[in-house]
Design a protein around this motif. Structure first.
Motif, PDB file in Angstrom:
ATOM      1  N   HIS A  20       0.864  -1.186   0.000  1.00 58.10           N
ATOM      2  CA  HIS A  20       0.000   0.000   0.000  1.00 58.10           C
ATOM      3  C   HIS A  20       0.894   1.227   0.000  1.00 58.10           C
ATOM      4  CE1 HIS A  20      -2.818   3.138   0.869  1.00 58.10           C
ATOM      5  NE2 HIS A  20      -2.267   3.383   2.054  1.00 58.10           N
ATOM      6  N   ARG A  21       0.774   2.033  -1.040  1.00 56.81           N
ATOM      7  CA  ARG A  21       1.549   3.276  -1.120  1.00 56.81           C
ATOM      8  C   ARG A  21       0.958   4.286  -0.154  1.00 56.81           C
ATOM      9  NH1 ARG A  21       1.941   8.177  -4.558  1.00 56.81           N
ATOM     10  NH2 ARG A  21       4.157   8.546  -5.047  1.00 56.81           N
ATOM     11  N   PRO A  22       1.762   4.814   0.784  1.00 58.98           N
ATOM     12  CA  PRO A  22       1.217   5.765   1.761  1.00 58.98           C
ATOM     13  C   PRO A  22       0.534   6.934   1.062  1.00 58.98           C
ATOM     14  CG  PRO A  22       3.473   5.160   2.320  1.00 58.98           C
ATOM     15  CD  PRO A  22       3.205   4.591   0.964  1.00 58.98           C
ATOM     16  N   GLN A  49       6.577   8.616   0.314  1.00 59.48           N
ATOM     17  CA  GLN A  49       6.150   8.049  -0.960  1.00 59.48           C
ATOM     18  C   GLN A  49       7.345   7.754  -1.864  1.00 59.48           C
ATOM     19  OE1 GLN A  49       3.259  11.028  -2.189  1.00 59.48           O
ATOM     20  NE2 GLN A  49       1.554   9.720  -1.551  1.00 59.48           N
ATOM     21  N   HIS A  52       8.871   4.639  -0.575  1.00 56.48           N
ATOM     22  CA  HIS A  52       8.027   3.490  -0.877  1.00 56.48           C
ATOM     23  C   HIS A  52       8.103   3.138  -2.361  1.00 56.48           C
ATOM     24  CE1 HIS A  52       4.386   0.957  -1.015  1.00 56.48           C
ATOM     25  NE2 HIS A  52       4.618   0.758   0.265  1.00 56.48           N
ATOM     26  N   TYR A  68      -1.152  -3.336  -5.653  1.00 60.35           N
ATOM     27  CA  TYR A  68      -1.447  -2.407  -4.565  1.00 60.35           C
ATOM     28  C   TYR A  68      -2.810  -2.699  -3.949  1.00 60.35           C
ATOM     29  CZ  TYR A  68       2.624   0.339  -5.852  1.00 60.35           C
ATOM     30  OH  TYR A  68       3.923   0.746  -6.093  1.00 60.35           O
ATOM     31  N   TYR A 158      -0.024   1.148   5.422  1.00 61.66           N
ATOM     32  CA  TYR A 158       1.104   0.767   4.575  1.00 61.66           C
ATOM     33  C   TYR A 158       1.883  -0.419   5.144  1.00 61.66           C
ATOM     34  CZ  TYR A 158       4.621   3.758   7.135  1.00 61.66           C
ATOM     35  OH  TYR A 158       5.472   4.348   8.050  1.00 61.66           O
ATOM     36  N   THR A 160       1.087  -3.573   5.277  1.00 61.90           N
ATOM     37  CA  THR A 160       0.071  -4.489   4.741  1.00 61.90           C
ATOM     38  C   THR A 160       0.182  -5.896   5.314  1.00 61.90           C
ATOM     39  OG1 THR A 160       1.538  -4.858   2.842  1.00 61.90           O
ATOM     40  CG2 THR A 160      -0.233  -3.269   2.562  1.00 61.90           C
ATOM     41  N   LEU A 389       9.607   6.249   6.215  1.00 57.08           N
ATOM     42  CA  LEU A 389       8.765   5.062   6.397  1.00 57.08           C
ATOM     43  C   LEU A 389       8.961   4.453   7.781  1.00 57.08           C
ATOM     44  CD1 LEU A 389       9.219   3.309   2.924  1.00 57.08           C
ATOM     45  CD2 LEU A 389       7.199   4.551   3.736  1.00 57.08           C
ATOM     46  N   MET A 399       5.863  -4.028   5.608  1.00 56.07           N
ATOM     47  CA  MET A 399       5.269  -3.269   4.512  1.00 56.07           C
ATOM     48  C   MET A 399       4.882  -4.136   3.318  1.00 56.07           C
ATOM     49  SD  MET A 399       7.451   0.289   4.423  1.00 56.07           S
ATOM     50  CE  MET A 399       9.012  -0.495   3.987  1.00 56.07           C
TER      51      MET A 399
END
Length: 410
Positions: A20-22, A49, A52, A68, A158, A160, A389, A399
């Motif tokens: 998951h992209r923040p 981002q 990530h 995603y 994020y 996940t 992150l 993540m």
């Protein structure tokens, strides 16, 4: 790929992973409410981002398919009926006290026609200032009148690994530790029930997010096609591990043993994978502080469907070697055994590695002492930036949620 999920180890070559992209949920973090949202700091979104994207790009360069969560969730809203069902369930779990406010939010979400935009909004949360017609109603609203949100953001998404966990050909839809994170599991519920990639494939469910005891994916590790490891931690209860074990054995996913690691209910040890990860057939990272008092219990099935639970009276190395059918295993200590370095680098997830092939891992570049110890042990490292992150207290394994790994050949 015959089945959409295939995860029978922590170390098999990674083929497909969910990230998951923040997003804007990080910009809804505020200092006064960090504890409520399980954060210690506020990451800078733009830089987070970039970090990530570098992480995802590095995985792609290694031949990994990156999907995603936000895209899969949007694609799971396959009909207007499912879409409305998702919105209503989301609102039911959002903690809105006022019926009138709930209806106004519902109208706003239904009017958001683009499904991806809808998912992004549910993750980001809703501020009161976004609803000009918001009115305080009732004593509870008056008491919390200074609180800026109608619906809290989900800044932990994020990571996940936690709200569900893949094992074998199945998935554990988890009951999360906090109300804030419990809502995250909604996305996994809809993805595995409705997304074309999974719908109709009868993905076995080995835990139900509506169960009454908590369990999180950071505590769930697949050591081999036979053995799972699950942490008893701040976020996962012992009772949940018994339920998980019964379900796994009953559904005959191939696993015949669950090792329960009692790591204690400490924030700094949050999940098992923050202090222990598998990086090769016979190599593991570990935070040295847990070794002395670590209790390990083996759980195996009885013929009557009940569980045989035994406390293992041996060193961790011997227990792991025994259940993985190895002559010996090597524990590579966070901070290379230095107490100060171990504490600092474990706080920055020095023990939280993502293995993408046997003996090849992804690590944060900032944990220099631990990384040198891994290199010295012959492990191949792929570095990602660990500035923003890491402020969420999670590493590369946290993540990432593997959906498909190649089966091991030895």
């Amino acid at each position: 790929m015959s089945k959409p999920i295939n995860v029978f180890s922590e170390i098999g070559k990674l083929k497909t992973v969910m990230l998951h992209r923040p997003g804007k949920e990080l910009e809804n973090l505020m200092p006064d409410y960090l504890e409520r949202l399980l954060f210690d700091d506020i990451p800078f979104l733009e830089q987070a981002q970039k970090e990530h994207d570098h992480f995802a790009g590095m995985l792609r360069d290694k031949g990994v398919e990156v999907v995603y969560l936000e895209d899969l969730a949007a694609e799971s809203l396959v009909s207007e009926e499912v879409r409305i069902q998702f919105i209503d369930q989301y609102l039911d779990e959002a903690g809105i006290r006022s019926h009138a406010v709930r209806e106004k939010v519902r109208e706003m979400l239904i009017a958001t026609e683009d499904n991806r935009e809808l998912i992004d909004k549910t993750v980001a949360g809703i501020q009161k200032v976004e609803m000009p017609e918001y009115q305080i109603e009732g004593l509870a609203d008056m008491i919390e009148s200074a609180y800026p949100f109608i619906i809290d953001p989900m800044p932990n998404l994020y990571f996940t690994r936690d709200n569900f966990a893949t094992m074998g050909n199945g998935v554990s839809l988890n009951h999360m530790y906090s109300v804030t994170r419990q809502r995250e599991a909604i996305y996994g519920q809809y993805i595995f029930e409705y997304h074309p990639r999974f719908a109709g494939n009868e993905v076995p469910k080995v835990y139900d997010r509506n169960d009454t005891t908590r369990i999180e994916g950071g505590d769930e590790l697949v050591l081999s096609k036979d053995v799972l490891a699950v942490g008893i931690s701040q976020r996962t209860e012992a009772a949940s591990i018994e339920k998980l074990a019964k379900n796994i054995f009953k559904q005959e996913l191939g696993f015949n043993c669950v090792l329960a690691f009692n790591i204690g209910e400490y924030r700094k040890f949050m999940h098992l994978d923050t202090v222990f990860t598998m990086i090769d057939y016979d190599k593991f990272t570990i935070h040295p502080e847990i070794e002395g008092e670590l209790e390990v219990y083996s759980i195996t099935p009885k013929a009557d469907g009940e569980l045989n639970i035994v406390r293992e009276e041996d060193t961790l190395e011997h227990i792991l070697a025994k259940y993985l059918n190895r002559d010996s295993v090597q524990l590579i200590r966070c901070g290379d055994g230095n107490v100060t370095a171990a504490a600092r680098e474990q706080w920055n997830d020095g023990s939280n590695t993502l293995t993408i092939a046997p003996g090849e891992v992804v690590v944060y570049d900032r944990n220099t002492v631990t990384n040198k110890a891994l290199e010295k042990a012959g492990v191949k490292l792929n570095y990602i930036h660990g500035s923003e992150l890491v402020r969420g207290r999670g590493g590369p394994r946290c993540m990432s949620m593997p959906l498909y790994r190649e089966d091991l050949t030895k």
